[in-house]
Design a protein around this motif. Sequence first.
Motif, short mmCIF file in Angstrom:
data_model
loop_
_atom_site.label_atom_id
_atom_site.label_comp_id
_atom_site.label_asym_id
_atom_site.label_seq_id
_atom_site.Cartn_x
_atom_site.Cartn_y
_atom_site.Cartn_z
N ALA A 1 1.13 -1.10 0.19
CA ALA A 1 -0.51 0.07 -0.13
C ALA A 1 1.20 1.10 -0.17
O ALA A 1 1.68 1.49 0.58
CB ALA A 1 -0.76 -0.16 1.03
N VAL A 2 0.65 2.48 -0.70
CA VAL A 2 1.71 3.12 -1.23
C VAL A 2 0.67 4.28 -0.59
O VAL A 2 -0.36 4.96 -1.27
CB VAL A 2 2.51 3.45 -2.42
N ILE A 3 0.96 5.53 0.12
CA ILE A 3 0.06 7.23 0.10
C ILE A 3 1.40 8.04 -0.09
O ILE A 3 2.38 8.10 0.63
CB ILE A 3 -0.28 7.42 1.69
N LYS A 4 1.50 8.29 -1.39
CA LYS A 4 3.03 9.98 -1.46
C LYS A 4 2.13 10.93 -0.75
O LYS A 4 1.08 11.66 -0.77
CB LYS A 4 3.06 9.79 -3.09
N ASP A 5 3.47 11.77 -0.14
CA ASP A 5 3.45 12.55 0.10
C ASP A 5 4.07 13.98 -0.45
O ASP A 5 5.13 13.39 -1.44
CB ASP A 5 3.47 13.15 2.14
N THR A 6 4.83 14.89 -0.20
CA THR A 6 5.90 15.42 -1.32
C THR A 6 7.26 15.71 -0.97
O THR A 6 7.56 15.64 -1.33
CB THR A 6 5.37 17.39 -0.36
N TYR B 1 4.80 6.90 2.12
CA TYR B 1 4.09 5.64 3.68
C TYR B 1 4.08 4.73 2.72
O TYR B 1 3.41 4.81 1.15
CB TYR B 1 2.99 6.95 4.18
N ILE B 2 4.39 3.84 3.00
CA ILE B 2 4.31 1.99 2.77
C ILE B 2 3.60 1.15 3.86
O ILE B 2 4.35 1.43 5.04
CB ILE B 2 6.50 1.73 1.83
N GLY C 1 8.30 -0.33 -10.00
CA GLY C 1 7.73 -1.92 -10.24
C GLY C 1 7.31 -1.98 -9.13
O GLY C 1 6.77 -3.45 -9.70
N ILE C 2 7.19 -1.90 -8.17
CA ILE C 2 6.72 -2.44 -7.23
C ILE C 2 4.73 -2.97 -7.37
O ILE C 2 4.29 -2.32 -7.86
CB ILE C 2 6.86 -2.13 -5.38
N ASN C 3 4.18 -4.20 -6.77
CA ASN C 3 3.20 -4.71 -6.91
C ASN C 3 2.30 -3.56 -5.55
O ASN C 3 2.06 -4.30 -4.37
CB ASN C 3 2.85 -5.50 -6.54
N LYS C 4 1.38 -2.15 -6.08
CA LYS C 4 1.03 -2.16 -5.32
C LYS C 4 -0.43 -2.10 -5.36
O LYS C 4 -0.92 -2.70 -6.30
CB LYS C 4 0.94 -0.18 -5.80
N VAL C 5 -1.65 -2.28 -4.12
CA VAL C 5 -3.06 -2.20 -4.26
C VAL C 5 -3.25 -1.11 -4.45
O VAL C 5 -2.95 -0.45 -4.39
CB VAL C 5 -3.04 -2.19 -2.67
N SER C 6 -4.62 -1.22 -4.88
CA SER C 6 -5.74 -0.03 -5.38
C SER C 6 -5.28 0.65 -3.77
O SER C 6 -6.24 0.32 -2.66
CB SER C 6 -6.84 -0.31 -6.14
#
Length: 180
Positions: A110-115, A119-120, A139-144
Motif C-alpha cells: 500500500a502506498v501513499i505519496k506525500d511531498t 508511506y508504505i 515496479g512494486i506491486n501496489k494495491v489500489s
Amino acid sequence: MYSLFIDTHDALITVALINEEELLIKEKKSINSHSIYLVPMIKEIMEENNVSFKDLKEVLVVNGPGSFTGIRIGLSVAKTVAYALKIDIKTISSLALYLISNESNNNSYAVIKDTKGYYIAFKKDEEIIEEYVNEIDEGINKVSNTLDLKKIYQYLKNKKPENVHLVKANYVKKIEVEKW
C-alpha cells in the motif's frame, strides 16, 4: 447494534454504519472542508436509517497517515463520540485499510505519496509493517486505494478496543516537534 466507521485521511470523507447484516455508507469529496461536513454526515446517515446513538456499540476510525488536519478532525469526533457514549473505539491505519481491502500477499504494497517521500505498508507473515521511505521502486506491486468496508469490519472485529484517551494520529514519520 452498529459500528460507526469514520475515515477522513484523504479528500474522500467516508462515514458508515456497519453490523453483521448491513453496510450503510455516506461519502463526500472535500478539499480542506472536513470540519464542515463530517458531523452533519454522521447525523444524516443516522437519521436516514433510523439509528440513534444508543444503537452504537463502537467507533472505528482511521488514524492516518494522510491529511494532517483531516485525520485530526476524524479522530477528535471519533474520540468524542466514544467517550461521551462510553463505547469502544478501535483505530486502523489508512495503509492497513488498503492492504485489507485488496487481496494482498507478501509482495503487495500500500502506498501513499506525500511531498517528500512515500508511506508504505506491506504484509510480512500476516503482520502489517509500515514505513516512510524517500523512494520506491516503480515496479512494486501496489494495491489500489479502494476500501472494502466489509473486509475492514471483519478485520477490526477481532481487534482489541483502545483506551480513548490514548488514541492518537499515526504519522509514520516523525513530525518536527517529535524530533527534539
